[in-house]
Design a protein around this motif. Sequence first.
Motif, PDB file in Angstrom:
ATOM      1  N   LEU A  70       0.407  -4.747   3.475  1.00 27.04           N
ATOM      2  CA  LEU A  70       1.092  -3.795   2.612  1.00 27.04           C
ATOM      3  C   LEU A  70       0.179  -2.664   2.112  1.00 27.04           C
ATOM      4  O   LEU A  70       0.573  -1.493   2.213  1.00 27.04           O
ATOM      5  N   PRO A  71      -1.016  -2.935   1.600  1.00 29.47           N
ATOM      6  CA  PRO A  71      -1.863  -1.809   1.159  1.00 29.47           C
ATOM      7  C   PRO A  71      -2.200  -0.842   2.299  1.00 29.47           C
ATOM      8  O   PRO A  71      -2.170   0.375   2.114  1.00 29.47           O
ATOM      9  N   LEU A  72      -2.483  -1.393   3.474  1.00 28.19           N
ATOM     10  CA  LEU A  72      -2.774  -0.539   4.624  1.00 28.19           C
ATOM     11  C   LEU A  72      -1.544   0.275   5.015  1.00 28.19           C
ATOM     12  O   LEU A  72      -1.638   1.461   5.328  1.00 28.19           O
ATOM     13  N   LEU A 129       0.854   1.277   3.074  1.00 25.62           N
ATOM     14  CA  LEU A 129       1.083   2.338   2.088  1.00 25.62           C
ATOM     15  C   LEU A 129       0.154   3.529   2.318  1.00 25.62           C
ATOM     16  O   LEU A 129       0.580   4.684   2.225  1.00 25.62           O
ATOM     17  N   VAL A 130      -1.101   3.250   2.650  1.00 29.25           N
ATOM     18  CA  VAL A 130      -2.050   4.335   2.929  1.00 29.25           C
ATOM     19  C   VAL A 130      -1.649   5.073   4.204  1.00 29.25           C
ATOM     20  O   VAL A 130      -1.661   6.310   4.244  1.00 29.25           O
ATOM     21  N   ARG A 163       1.308   5.290   5.459  1.00 27.41           N
ATOM     22  CA  ARG A 163       2.560   6.018   5.237  1.00 27.41           C
ATOM     23  C   ARG A 163       2.287   7.378   4.609  1.00 27.41           C
ATOM     24  O   ARG A 163       2.955   8.362   4.922  1.00 27.41           O
ATOM     25  N   LYS A 164       1.291   7.445   3.721  1.00 26.69           N
ATOM     26  CA  LYS A 164       0.936   8.738   3.128  1.00 26.69           C
ATOM     27  C   LYS A 164       0.392   9.690   4.187  1.00 26.69           C
ATOM     28  O   LYS A 164       0.507  10.899   4.048  1.00 26.69           O
TER      29      LYS A 164
END
Length: 60
Positions: free
Chosen positions: A25-27, A29-30, A32-33
């Motif tokens: 999930l953190p990867l 989100l990054v 996706r930006k």
Amino acid sequence: MRSTLNRATVFALYQLTLFAGILLLPLALVMRKAGITLPVHRAVSRVNETYEEVDTDTAG
């Protein structure tokens, strides 16, 4: 017995896929930006469908 083993294996795979999705999930989100999407939802959907098929096959 074989169907129980098959069902347990697919369930474990489903759980591992969900766990991997949570860890990524953190990867995701990054990325996706940056405009890139990870297709984790497709893997979870496919394993979920397989688990439901196995579950309904062994239930009846």
